[in-house]
Scaffold this active site. Structure first.
Site, PDB file in Angstrom:
ATOM      1  N   ALA A  11      20.924  57.972  62.344  1.00 51.53           N
ATOM      2  CA  ALA A  11      21.889  58.853  63.016  1.00 51.53           C
ATOM      3  C   ALA A  11      22.835  59.476  61.997  1.00 51.53           C
ATOM      4  O   ALA A  11      24.046  59.440  62.139  1.00 51.53           O
ATOM      5  CB  ALA A  11      22.677  58.058  64.066  1.00 51.53           C
ATOM      6  N   ASP A  35      20.535  53.623  65.169  1.00 49.76           N
ATOM      7  CA  ASP A  35      20.886  53.404  63.760  1.00 49.76           C
ATOM      8  C   ASP A  35      21.311  51.949  63.590  1.00 49.76           C
ATOM      9  O   ASP A  35      21.814  51.326  64.534  1.00 49.76           O
ATOM     10  CB  ASP A  35      22.043  54.346  63.374  1.00 49.76           C
ATOM     11  N   THR A  92      17.525  58.263  45.676  1.00 52.40           N
ATOM     12  CA  THR A  92      16.834  58.018  44.408  1.00 52.40           C
ATOM     13  C   THR A  92      16.877  56.516  44.126  1.00 52.40           C
ATOM     14  O   THR A  92      17.905  55.866  44.312  1.00 52.40           O
ATOM     15  CB  THR A  92      17.541  58.794  43.277  1.00 52.40           C
ATOM     16  N   GLU A 163      24.080  71.679  55.213  1.00 53.37           N
ATOM     17  CA  GLU A 163      25.335  71.169  55.774  1.00 53.37           C
ATOM     18  C   GLU A 163      26.348  72.299  55.860  1.00 53.37           C
ATOM     19  O   GLU A 163      26.357  73.215  55.049  1.00 53.37           O
ATOM     20  CB  GLU A 163      25.839  70.011  54.925  1.00 53.37           C
ATOM     21  N   ASN A 222      13.460  72.973  48.322  1.00 48.38           N
ATOM     22  CA  ASN A 222      14.716  72.572  47.682  1.00 48.38           C
ATOM     23  C   ASN A 222      14.694  72.867  46.183  1.00 48.38           C
ATOM     24  O   ASN A 222      15.708  73.294  45.607  1.00 48.38           O
ATOM     25  CB  ASN A 222      15.007  71.089  47.939  1.00 48.38           C
ATOM     26  N   LEU A 225      15.313  76.601  45.717  1.00 49.44           N
ATOM     27  CA  LEU A 225      16.714  76.970  45.984  1.00 49.44           C
ATOM     28  C   LEU A 225      17.603  76.553  44.811  1.00 49.44           C
ATOM     29  O   LEU A 225      18.434  77.334  44.323  1.00 49.44           O
ATOM     30  CB  LEU A 225      17.190  76.304  47.281  1.00 49.44           C
ATOM     31  N   CYS A 274      20.902  66.195  48.348  1.00 50.46           N
ATOM     32  CA  CYS A 274      19.447  66.359  48.269  1.00 50.46           C
ATOM     33  C   CYS A 274      18.880  67.086  47.059  1.00 50.46           C
ATOM     34  O   CYS A 274      17.832  66.698  46.561  1.00 50.46           O
ATOM     35  CB  CYS A 274      18.957  67.015  49.550  1.00 50.46           C
ATOM     36  N   LYS A 337      30.433  71.672  49.030  1.00 50.62           N
ATOM     37  CA  LYS A 337      30.445  73.083  49.404  1.00 50.62           C
ATOM     38  C   LYS A 337      31.477  73.212  50.519  1.00 50.62           C
ATOM     39  O   LYS A 337      31.986  72.194  51.017  1.00 50.62           O
ATOM     40  CB  LYS A 337      29.065  73.548  49.869  1.00 50.62           C
TER      41      LYS A 337
END
Ligand code: NAD
Ligand code: UGA
Length: 457
Positions: A11, A35, A92, A163, A222, A225, A274, A337
């Site tokens: 979740a 979760d 990771t 996000e 990804n 980007l 990510c 961000k």
């Protein structure tokens, strides 16, 4: 009548918003998000949600208690579902073989074993987490390890939301990708997942593929980007030396329809949970297939990102007469961000740590991320403050450094800030958002990202 029973294990930033949108758009389905974290589940049941995302609360409120449920009863959620999305974290690996690169699949595998342990009816298991290509094969191997007659189909349906715009991205996605085995039962399961999204996503934007392509497309998207950001950031370094301006260059190249204008904002570096982990994972996968040149190519995207962060701090030290010991420096923004409280892998973490190592006095301000910033910088008790008001943060500072492109920082009263600061006052703009001419005229020594410094001395 309930047409489908959907469970989602995990979740977090992906599981919560994704399922809330499915529940809102498909009132005929029952959606349960489960979760292991009791605190997270409890927060999803209040209006003080565990993550900040514009528009999320309204979407949750639309379904909660009607066809959207949050629970810590993982076996119960799995058992009653026809379709189980898995969106647990895949960070990771920090230990043993592949440490620092490979994906840590322990949470993922634990869920697979739990599904196998508790299931008494056939299920479609959907990979929502970002996973190494070929993980579906492992999932299938685990799920079929038990001959109790229960059948499982594994589908890859990677998530592309960003996000800060999660709800908008989910409501109006560029595409939804659904990969499956190309067997009759695999194709049937694929169609079941297509049917969910077809409730609100135009059919031509629902892509289907084989399961490996779907898994790899997520890592590749990804990587592409992040590569754009490293590309423009590498050019920003050259602009600073050559009196070119990176904004003008980005505009000029972005108007080429083949390149396109988006994702060309030079910055102090990309952050987020990510990009780094997924590229590390891609590098690791390439290495494990013996593709050293391909691995090195993608590794360079990460190397430039680290270079950009280090370069930013070095410019601060050099600009401020080669010492920042004891100097108050206000970091404007800590989130990775704008429009999120998330600080995972935020470049601000690395900049703050480097400045603290240089014995500067660091003051962090951010509209949403101060709580996370405190956790990220735990252990640096000295020379560190957290202040909500940016004007207070800047008072008496030698320098302001912009770390996050929050809208509020675009319209600050820079004259008021300048007056309250030590002189000479410095402004280091890690997001390229300030009107340089204006702040320079006010008296600031300005270090824009991607164009030469503007100094009064
Ligand atoms: P997150 O850490 O916010 O959430 C993961 C959740 O899984 C946590 O709440 C954790 O408690 C739960 N969990 C872990 N093990 C569990 C278990 N055994 N049983 C039940 N719950 C368990 O992570 P996230 O940001 O939502 O990312 C999830 C996945 O989605 C990752 O693979 C990530 O790469 C991918 N992804 C993330 C984003 C994003 O914007 N954050 C976007 C696209 C894809
Ligand atoms: C990113 C991708 O955009 C999503 O498609 C993907 O689903 C997600 O990763 C994931 O797999 O987790 P996210 O990390 O949430 O989403 O945010 P982005 O908007 O991609 O920004 C990532 C970082 O790049 C931020 O630090 C941002 O400030 C930086 N960035 C972005 C730049 O420096 N310049 C740009 O032009 C754009």
């Amino acid at each position: 009548m309930t047409e489908k029973r959907i469970a989602c294990i995990g979740a977090g930033y992906v599981g919560g918003p994704t399922m809330a949108v499915i529940a809102m758009k498909c009132p005929q389905y029952k959606v349960t998000v489960a979760d292991i974290s009791e605190a997270r589940i409890a927060a999803w049941q209040t209006d003080d949600l565990p993550i900040y995302e514009p528009g999320l609360l309204e979407v949750v409120q639309a379904g909660r208690g009607r066809n959207l449920f949050f629970s810590t009863d993982i076996p119960g959620a799995i058992r009653e579902a026809d379709i189980v999305f898995v969106s647990v974290n895949t960070p990771t690996k920090t230990f043993g073989d592949g440490a620092g690169k490979a994906a840590d699949l322990q949470y993922w595998e634990r869920v697979a074993r739990e599904i196998l342990r508790v299931s008494t009816s056939p299920k479609i298991v959907v990979e929502k987490s970002t996973l190494p290509v070929k993980t579906a094969h492992i999932m299938e191997t685990i799920l079929n390890a038990n001959n109790n007659g229960v059948k499982f189909e594994v589908i890859s349906n990677p998530e592309f939301l960003a996000e800060g715009t999660a709800i908008q991205d989910l409501l109006d996605p560029d595409r939804v990708l659904i990969g499956s085995r190309e067997t009759p039962s695999g194709l049937k399961a694929r169609q079941e997942i297509v049917d969910i999204y077809a409730n609100w996503v135009p059919r031509e934007r629902i892509l289907t593929s084989n399961v490996w392509s779907a898994e790899l497309s997520k890592l590749a998207a990804n990587a592409f980007l992040a590569q754009r950001i490293s590309s423009i950031n590498s050019i920003s370094a050259l602009c600073e030396r050559t009196e070119a301006n990176v904004k003008e260059v980005a505009r000029a190249i972005g108007m080429d329809a083949r390149i396109g204008p988006r994702f060309l904002n030079a910055s102090v570096g990309f952050g987020g949970s990510c990009f780094k982990k997924d590229i590390l994972n891609l590098v690791y996968i390439c290495e494990s297939y013996g593709l050293q040149e391909v691995a090195r190519y993608w590794q360079a995207v990460l190397d430039i990102n680290e270079y950009q962060e280090k370069r930013f701090v070095r410019a601060m030290i050099r600009g401020m007469f080669n010492t920042i010991v004891g100097k108050r420096i206000a970091l404007f923004g800590f989130a990775f961000k704008a429009d999120t409280s998330d600080t995972r892998e935020s470049p601000a973490i690395y900049v703050a740590r480097d400045l603290l190592e240089e014995q500067a006095h660091v003051v962090v301000t951010d509209p949403k991320a101060l709580e996370n910033a405190r956790k990220d910088l735990a252990g640096y008790a000295e020379n560190l403050e957290f202040v909500e008001d940016p004007y207070e943060a800047a008072r008496g500072a030698h320098a302001v450094a912009i770390m996050t492109e929050w809208d509020v920082y675009r319209s600050l009263d820079w004259e008021r800030i300048y007056r309250s600061m030590e002189k000479p006052a410095f402004l280091f703009d890690g997001r390229d958002i300030v009107d340089y001419k204006h702040v320079y005229d006010l008296g600031f020594n300005v270090y824009p990202l991607g164009s030469p410094a503007m100094k009064h001395f």
